[in-house]
Design a protein around this motif. Structure first.
Motif, short mmCIF file in Angstrom:
data_model
loop_
_atom_site.label_atom_id
_atom_site.label_comp_id
_atom_site.label_asym_id
_atom_site.label_seq_id
_atom_site.Cartn_x
_atom_site.Cartn_y
_atom_site.Cartn_z
N ALA A 107 44.76 32.50 2.21
CA ALA A 107 43.74 31.92 3.11
C ALA A 107 42.87 30.89 2.40
N VAL A 108 42.92 30.83 1.07
CA VAL A 108 42.14 29.82 0.35
C VAL A 108 42.61 28.42 0.71
N GLU A 109 43.85 28.29 1.20
CA GLU A 109 44.36 26.98 1.63
C GLU A 109 43.48 26.35 2.69
N ASP A 110 42.82 27.17 3.47
CA ASP A 110 42.03 26.67 4.60
C ASP A 110 40.56 26.44 4.25
N LEU A 111 40.17 26.71 3.02
CA LEU A 111 38.76 26.53 2.64
C LEU A 111 38.47 25.07 2.33
N ASP A 112 37.26 24.65 2.64
CA ASP A 112 36.86 23.28 2.32
C ASP A 112 36.41 23.18 0.86
N ASP A 113 36.09 21.97 0.44
CA ASP A 113 35.71 21.73 -0.96
C ASP A 113 34.43 22.42 -1.37
N ARG A 114 33.61 22.79 -0.42
CA ARG A 114 32.35 23.48 -0.74
C ARG A 114 32.58 24.97 -0.90
N ARG A 115 33.39 25.55 -0.04
CA ARG A 115 33.60 27.00 -0.06
C ARG A 115 34.60 27.47 -1.11
N LEU A 116 35.58 26.64 -1.44
CA LEU A 116 36.60 27.05 -2.41
C LEU A 116 35.99 27.42 -3.77
N PRO A 117 35.11 26.60 -4.36
CA PRO A 117 34.51 27.00 -5.65
C PRO A 117 33.69 28.29 -5.56
N ILE A 118 33.11 28.55 -4.41
CA ILE A 118 32.33 29.78 -4.23
C ILE A 118 33.25 30.99 -4.31
N ILE A 119 34.39 30.91 -3.63
CA ILE A 119 35.36 32.01 -3.67
C ILE A 119 35.93 32.16 -5.07
N LEU A 120 36.20 31.05 -5.75
CA LEU A 120 36.74 31.13 -7.11
C LEU A 120 35.74 31.82 -8.05
N ARG A 121 34.46 31.46 -7.92
CA ARG A 121 33.45 32.13 -8.76
C ARG A 121 33.35 33.61 -8.40
N ALA A 122 33.48 33.93 -7.12
CA ALA A 122 33.42 35.34 -6.69
C ALA A 122 34.60 36.13 -7.26
N ILE A 123 35.77 35.53 -7.30
CA ILE A 123 36.94 36.20 -7.87
C ILE A 123 36.71 36.45 -9.36
N LEU A 124 36.12 35.48 -10.05
CA LEU A 124 35.82 35.67 -11.47
C LEU A 124 34.81 36.80 -11.66
N ARG A 125 33.77 36.85 -10.81
CA ARG A 125 32.81 37.96 -10.90
C ARG A 125 33.51 39.29 -10.65
N LEU A 126 34.38 39.30 -9.67
CA LEU A 126 35.12 40.51 -9.33
C LEU A 126 35.95 40.98 -10.52
N ALA A 127 36.50 40.04 -11.27
CA ALA A 127 37.30 40.36 -12.45
C ALA A 127 36.43 40.67 -13.67
N GLY A 128 35.13 40.51 -13.52
CA GLY A 128 34.23 40.78 -14.63
C GLY A 128 34.20 39.66 -15.65
N ASN A 129 34.57 38.45 -15.25
CA ASN A 129 34.62 37.31 -16.16
C ASN A 129 33.74 36.19 -15.64
N GLU A 130 32.64 35.98 -16.33
CA GLU A 130 31.74 34.88 -15.93
C GLU A 130 31.80 33.75 -16.94
#
Length: 138
Positions: A107-130
């Motif tokens: 579903a990330v294919e459908d995200l715009d340029d503003r929301r995609l980096p937010i999700i990517l940062r959230a995935i990194l937080r979820l993985a415990g990697n900041e």
């Protein structure tokens, strides 16, 4: 200014930015589970979803420590919150981070340029990697 004018002056309206920051701080402070915290942080960063009164009514509960996010309440209401398609897709991804719903990572294919980096940062937080930076390539 006369005393009559000072008595009838309307109180200052609350600053929406200050209110949003206070809400954000409370939600993060009262979210203990790391994956829920990553999801709440993503909603805070995205902002348009969390700013909607319908979302706030469905998501936020009052606790003894202040306002807290109850993400499970959003799952069944995604189509009743007045979200546009982009907001709904973003919310689906965020909820999938905490194990709610069946939104796939594609579903990330459908995200715009503003929301995609937010999700990517959230995935990194979820993985415990900041440590990994998310931003534009030069």
């Amino acid at each position: 200014m006369s005393s009559t004018e000072t008595e009838t002056a309307a109180p200052e309206a609350p600053d929406p930015e200050a209110e949003y920051q206070q809400l954000s701080t409370e939600l993060l402070r009262n979210t203990r589970i790391p994956r829920h915290r990553a999801a709440v942080q993503a909603l805070i960063e995205e902002r348009t979803i969390l700013s909607l009164p319908a979302v706030q009514r469905a998501l936020i509960v009052d606790s003894s420590k202040g306002r807290a996010a109850q993400l499970t309440e959003l799952a069944g209401l995604q189509y009743a919150l007045g979200l546009d398609e982009g907001q709904r897709r973003f919310l689906g991804l965020v909820l999938s981070m905490v194990g709610i719903g069946i939104t796939t990572l594609s579903a990330v294919e459908d995200l715009d340029d503003r929301r995609l980096p937010i999700i990517l940062r959230a995935i990194l937080r979820l993985a415990g990697n900041e440590d990994i930076a998310v931003g534009r390539r030069l």
